[in-house]
Design an enzyme around this catalytic site. Structure first.
Site, PDB file in Angstrom:
ATOM      1  CG  ASP A   1     -13.052  22.234 -39.097  1.00  0.00           C
ATOM      2  OD1 ASP A   1     -12.338  21.419 -39.721  1.00  0.00           O
ATOM      3  OD2 ASP A   1     -12.890  22.480 -37.889  1.00  0.00           O
TER       4      ASP A   1
ATOM      5  CG  HIS B   1     -14.468  11.888 -36.988  1.00  0.00           C
ATOM      6  ND1 HIS B   1     -13.147  11.493 -37.017  1.00  0.00           N
ATOM      7  CD2 HIS B   1     -14.455  13.197 -36.670  1.00  0.00           C
ATOM      8  CE1 HIS B   1     -12.375  12.532 -36.719  1.00  0.00           C
ATOM      9  NE2 HIS B   1     -13.142  13.584 -36.519  1.00  0.00           N
TER      10      HIS B   1
ATOM     11  CG  HIS C   1     -11.581  26.239 -36.669  1.00  0.00           C
ATOM     12  ND1 HIS C   1     -10.677  26.635 -35.721  1.00  0.00           N
ATOM     13  CD2 HIS C   1     -11.049  25.135 -37.256  1.00  0.00           C
ATOM     14  CE1 HIS C   1      -9.655  25.806 -35.715  1.00  0.00           C
ATOM     15  NE2 HIS C   1      -9.850  24.893 -36.636  1.00  0.00           N
TER      16      HIS C   1
ATOM     17  CG  ASN D   1     -10.479  21.494 -30.921  1.00  0.00           C
ATOM     18  OD1 ASN D   1     -10.708  22.545 -30.331  1.00  0.00           O
ATOM     19  ND2 ASN D   1      -9.276  20.956 -30.983  1.00  0.00           N
TER      20      ASN D   1
ATOM     21  CG  ASN E   1      -5.701  16.946 -40.656  1.00  0.00           C
ATOM     22  OD1 ASN E   1      -6.249  17.187 -41.731  1.00  0.00           O
ATOM     23  ND2 ASN E   1      -6.355  16.926 -39.509  1.00  0.00           N
TER      24      ASN E   1
ATOM     25  CG  HIS F   1     -10.295  17.976 -42.082  1.00  0.00           C
ATOM     26  ND1 HIS F   1      -8.955  18.082 -41.804  1.00  0.00           N
ATOM     27  CD2 HIS F   1     -10.898  19.006 -41.442  1.00  0.00           C
ATOM     28  CE1 HIS F   1      -8.762  19.121 -40.990  1.00  0.00           C
ATOM     29  NE2 HIS F   1      -9.923  19.703 -40.756  1.00  0.00           N
ATOM     30  CG  LEU F   2     -11.284  16.263 -49.429  1.00  0.00           C
ATOM     31  CD1 LEU F   2     -10.673  16.535 -50.800  1.00  0.00           C
ATOM     32  CD2 LEU F   2     -12.767  15.933 -49.571  1.00  0.00           C
ATOM     33  NE  ARG F   3     -11.352  12.678 -41.348  1.00  0.00           N
ATOM     34  CZ  ARG F   3     -11.001  13.758 -40.644  1.00  0.00           C
ATOM     35  NH1 ARG F   3      -9.838  14.347 -40.847  1.00  0.00           N
ATOM     36  NH2 ARG F   3     -11.789  14.237 -39.716  1.00  0.00           N
TER      37      ARG F   3
ATOM     38  CG  PHE G   1     -12.375  17.320 -30.698  1.00  0.00           C
ATOM     39  CD1 PHE G   1     -13.246  18.065 -29.922  1.00  0.00           C
ATOM     40  CD2 PHE G   1     -11.233  16.802 -30.111  1.00  0.00           C
ATOM     41  CE1 PHE G   1     -12.977  18.297 -28.579  1.00  0.00           C
ATOM     42  CE2 PHE G   1     -10.953  17.027 -28.765  1.00  0.00           C
ATOM     43  CZ  PHE G   1     -11.830  17.775 -27.995  1.00  0.00           C
TER      44      PHE G   1
END
Lengths: 431, 318
Positions: free
Chosen positions: A308, A312, A235, A281, A97, A65-67, A326
């Site tokens: 994964d 955050h 995952h 998660n 996402n 996830h690179l955000r 998560f």
């Protein structure tokens, strides 16, 4: 610029190559694999001493996830790819996402342009299955594929409607790319925050049963059989999932899967101090599950190890366990954990371990990567198998610090990352 | 796991009281022993002693509570401490605000002891690591409520003389109950035989690994019971479909005179309060000579005085 990596232990899991050799890189491609010291000095060549090191195809992480766009305070394409380069990765897939999400080719083009400008390694976008990743209407998958996605997923948002999943699987078949499924029945996981079991009972926290994952793994297997479309399970964390996938593979159903380092290293015991960096998660499971994951890696049921990587912000993780989001970061700890926990403890051979982060993800994604072979792109990772380090989150290149491995002593550190013949990381420093 | 404990414990060596799970039986014994002296103080005409003079106690309650808060307040006042009550209204707890600001608040107030109740498990533990003040967990989510567990143990001890070998049955919503957990941890450590009883949906998974017996039928559970502890059916906490209706619950698990017959002759009926009369317990049982519910409340003050006293670094016996 030419590079000659001299005297390293060259491992190519696909061809089972494992010998000391010199590797010549020219024009971004692998030019030759030669016996050590058999060639006269080549002009204008940088010599890299590979003695005592492992030279492997550049690592591939299918699940990051690179955000960006959206949460650039947590990670950007720049910081995320730099963290990946430091971790020895030459290719990562970024999940859709973001905000706005990658459910259309415009956002994919945006991400690609940012990668072009600021990324230091290869980034392959993963497109959404559904518009807004809300599981209701199919995204324009054809447009996404044209823009360069190599898989689709609504990762993070489990697609609960089995009819919709069936259609998505059928439709995506026409493009020859896999659908990556985040298996979680949200009616079973509900507002759980950790694995359901003895530890959740003792800690008085709401549990997420293994069944919430396994019910959906079973559904995806049945739908993969029905549609004959390729499903990749993200995952995998439970013993039951491993057993289901093992059986499905025996039956020839087109299914592959991945797990993450935290699922073969940690158990739900890690939650006992209420450290929110253990909140992930699917949740950390029991030692029985960890054992089953290792067996799945061993017998080939589990094809891939991904991270994964889920950055955050501190202020979000510094909340009560229930309220914290998560996810944990993994790009800068994955390879050392694989070395320390799998290779070091004889769960997997070196070549088998590397196959889970090189050739296997490349085959699933259908990309010409993950091999050391003449003519292939020179994406190479050099690893010092004897180098020890203590994980220090404050030295991460990722913008986020949410790792449960802070302070862990690990061994097997990437010391050089080469992307298309260019050195992007040397001795931990990203250039 | 356990801190080093002096065999003939005179001093409670901990900064905080977070739960009974990590206490050594000797530590529990010390608290229960010391509480007897404080029980005596409560019977004196002048109930105040100067032990905590000049110390500040903050009651920090993130969940509404009357009994526990008042009980701590009376306990602290009888020890001459200064008390501040902070009730954090639920509505002001928004995302991103909370834990970190709580820590800052506590540090700014320089409180000696902070009594905290929070809706989420682990909050007192996280705070305890971060601040110098002693933290007393007055209930964290469904995790622990150690002073209530100690009060219940003290009350049983007072009536029965010993905890060893007693058959103690906890009935109701075990899944969401911090009182049940603290009692399970404490009572099993002290050698009691603990049973839990309730609809299967309200029994936490793998609870039998805590050395408790699980029953789904009340009549079977309370047969020959020495103590029956009823839990409040916490309607506000129930997720849908854990049980169909309160009416059905009462029919299956409500304690009445008729059902009580199978228990031991001198069975104690306990309840941490507040009681839902007519739901988990019929009024005639609640008011019967079996009931020690008012003793629990009375002992609450003595046990909480003890905990405050011991955490302030005082010696075991007065």
């Amino acid at each position: 610029m030419k590079l000659l990596i001299k005297g390293g232990r060259v491992i190519d899991p696909e061809s089972r190559l494992d010998k000391v050799a010199d590797l010549l890189i020219e024009n971004g491609k692998i030019k030759d694999i030669i016996k050590p010291d058999t060639r006269n000095p080549i002009p204008e060549t940088r010599i890299i001493d590979g003695k005592g090191k492992i030279v492997t195809p550049g690592l591939i992480d299918m699940h990051v996830h690179l955000r960006e766009p959206g949460r650039e305070d947590e990670e950007t394409i720049k910081s995320g790819t730099r963290a990946a380069a430091k971790g020895g990765f030459t290719t990562i897939c970024c999940m859709p996402n973001t905000s706005p999400c990658m459910d259309n080719h415009v956002v994919v083009e945006f991400v690609k342009s940012r990668v072009e400008k600021e990324g230091v390694i290869n980034v392959i976008p993963i497109g959404g299955i559904s518009k807004g990743l809300d599981g209701k209407e199919l995204a324009e998958i054809g447009e996404l594929v044209k823009a360069g996605v190599r898989a689709i997923s609504d990762d993070g948002n489990p697609l609960m409607d089995a009819g919709m999943m069936r259609r998505a699987l059928e439709y995506v078949k026409g493009f020859g790319i896999p659908l990556i499924s985040h298996c979680e029945d949200i009616n079973l996981s509900k507002d759980g925050v950790m694995n359901e079991g003895y530890m959740s009972t003792v800690l008085g926290m709401r549990g997420i049963p293994s069944a919430s994952e396994e019910v959906m793994v079973a559904r995806e297997i049945i739908l993969a059989q029905l549609t004959q479309s390729q499903v990749h399970i993200a995952h995998v964390s439970t013993k039951g999932s491993v057993a289901l996938i093992r059986d499905a593979k025996k039956k020839g159903i087109p299914i592959t899967c991945e797990t993450c380092p935290h699922y073969f290293v940690l158990t739900d015991e890690a939650c006992k101090d209420f450290n929110t960096n253990t909140k992930v998660n699917p949740p950390l499971r029991t030692s029985e599950d960890v054992q089953a994951i290792k067996e799945g890696l061993k017998d080939g049921t589990i094809d891939v190890i991904s991270t994964d990587h889920a950055p955050h912000a501190d202020f979000e993780k510094e909340l009560e366990y229930d309220k914290a989001p998560f996810g944990i970061v993994g790009l800068e700890t994955a390879l050392p954990l694989i070395f320390t926990e799998l290779v070091g403890k004889s769960v997997l051979s070196l070549s088998d371990a590397l196959s889970k982060v090189t050739i296997n993800p490349a085959l699933i994604l259908g990309i010409k990567k993950g091999r050391i072979k003449k003519g292939f792109p020179a994406d190479i990772t050099i690893i010092d198998p004897d180098l020890e380090e203590v994980v220090d989150v404050n030295r991460f290149l990722s913008k986020s610090r949410n790792s449960p491995f802070d302070g862990w002593k690990v061994k097997g550190i990437p010391v050089m990352t080469i992307v298309k013949g260019r050195i992007v990381m040397e001795d931990g420093k990203v250039l | 796991m356990n801190e080093v404990v002096d065999v003939r414990l005179k001093v409670f060596g901990r900064k905080d009281l977070l739960g009974l799970q990590d206490l050594h039986p000797d530590e529990i014994r010390l608290i229960l022993d010391t509480a007897r002296s404080f029980r005596e103080i409560s019977e004196r005409p002048i109930k105040k002693v100067p032990t905590l003079r000049g110390k500040t106690l903050v009651n920090l309650f993130y969940e509404p509570s009357t009994r526990t808060r008042t009980s701590f307040e009376i306990a602290a006042k009888r020890l001459s401490a200064d008390i501040i009550n902070i009730n954090v209204p639920q509505s002001s707890i928004v995302k991103g605000e909370g834990l970190k600001d709580t820590v800052k608040t506590i540090e700014a107030m320089e409180a000696s002891i902070v009594v905290i109740r929070h809706g989420q498990a682990g909050v007192p533990h996280i705070l305890a690591h971060m601040v110098k003040s002693s933290i007393i967990n007055a209930g964290d989510g469904a995790h622990e409520h150690p002073t209530q567990g100690l009060i219940d143990m003290f009350t049983i001890l007072e009536k029965k003389g010993s905890l060893e070998g007693l058959r103690i049955v906890i009935v109701g919503d075990i899944l969401h109950s911090r009182v049940a957990r603290s009692n399970i941890f404490g009572l099993t450590k002290m050698g009691a035989k603990v049973c839990v009883c309730g609809p299967p949906t309200l029994i936490p998974p793998k609870v039998e690994q805590l050395k408790v017996e699980v029953y789904y039928k009340l009549e079977e559970a309370i047969k020959d019971a020495d103590v029956i502890m009823l839990l409040r059916m916490q309607l506000e906490r129930q997720c849908p479909n854990l049980f169909p209706t309160l009416l059905e619950y009462t029919k299956l698990y409500g304690l009445n005179k008729e059902r009580l017959r199978v228990a031991s002759q001198d069975v104690l009926v306990m309840h941490p309060g507040p009681i839902n009369r007519g739901i988990e317990i019929t009024p005639d049982v609640a008011d019967s000579h079996y009931s020690v519910i008012c003793d629990q409340v009375r002992n609450g003050i003595a046990v909480r005085m003890t905990v405050l006293y011991l955490l302030s670094g005082n010696r075991g016996r007065l």
